[in-house]
Write a protein that holds these residues in place. Structure first.
Motif, mmCIF file in Angstrom:
data_model
loop_
_atom_site.group_PDB
_atom_site.id
_atom_site.type_symbol
_atom_site.label_atom_id
_atom_site.label_comp_id
_atom_site.label_asym_id
_atom_site.label_seq_id
_atom_site.Cartn_x
_atom_site.Cartn_y
_atom_site.Cartn_z
ATOM 1 N N HIS A 25 0.814 -1.210 0.000
ATOM 2 C CA HIS A 25 0.000 0.000 0.000
ATOM 3 C C HIS A 25 0.852 1.267 0.000
ATOM 4 N N GLN A 26 2.095 1.126 0.448
ATOM 5 C CA GLN A 26 2.970 2.287 0.475
ATOM 6 C C GLN A 26 3.623 2.432 -0.892
ATOM 7 N N SER A 27 3.811 3.679 -1.334
ATOM 8 C CA SER A 27 4.488 3.883 -2.620
ATOM 9 C C SER A 27 5.995 3.832 -2.401
ATOM 10 N N LYS A 28 6.631 3.239 -3.333
ATOM 11 C CA LYS A 28 8.081 3.092 -3.230
ATOM 12 C C LYS A 28 8.737 4.373 -3.754
ATOM 13 N N PRO A 29 9.672 4.947 -3.024
ATOM 14 C CA PRO A 29 10.325 6.156 -3.519
ATOM 15 C C PRO A 29 11.154 5.839 -4.767
ATOM 16 N N GLN A 30 11.153 6.778 -5.688
ATOM 17 C CA GLN A 30 11.906 6.595 -6.922
ATOM 18 C C GLN A 30 13.397 6.818 -6.648
#
Length: 119
Positions: A45-50
């Protein structure tokens, strides 16, 4: 001698026990770290940092060898005069033939007896 063998057997057994305990400790450590990590569903559910991928290090360039200095023979580069070469002599082949000793030893007359008379 028996005491030495007994000590060796005891030290071998202790070594095996310590090795088994080490494997158990490693297995427990794996289980504990797997349990203490957050679950995979929470991560989805958490977005992965680019993050940009790390550039690979370029291999070091090998120094080029100047092969032109090897075109000139070593004795000329070092100032040594030209060596005088002699032709190789060809070995002659052997003309002798081997003779077996058994044929040379057999020199009996035709009428001579081939047995020995014992009186």
């Amino acid at each position: 001698m028996e005491k030495l063998l007994l000590l060796l057997a005891l030290s071998g057994s202790a070594y095996m026990i310590v090795g088994a305990l080490w494997k158990v400790v490693k297995a427990v450590a794996k289980v504990v770290t797997a349990v203490s990590r957050p679950s995979l569903t929470a991560k989805t559910h958490q977005s992965k940092p680019q993050t940009s991928p790390q550039p690979r290090p370029q291999p070091r360039p090998q120094p080029e060898v100047d092969w032109s200095k090897y075109d000139i023979p070593t004795f000329i580069r070092r100032g040594i005069p030209m060596p005088k070469l002699e032709p190789v002599k060809v070995k002659s082949t052997k003309t002798r033939k081997r003779r077996s000793k058994a044929k040379a030893a057999v020199t009996q007359a035709e009428n001579a007896p081939t047995f020995e008379v014992v009186a």
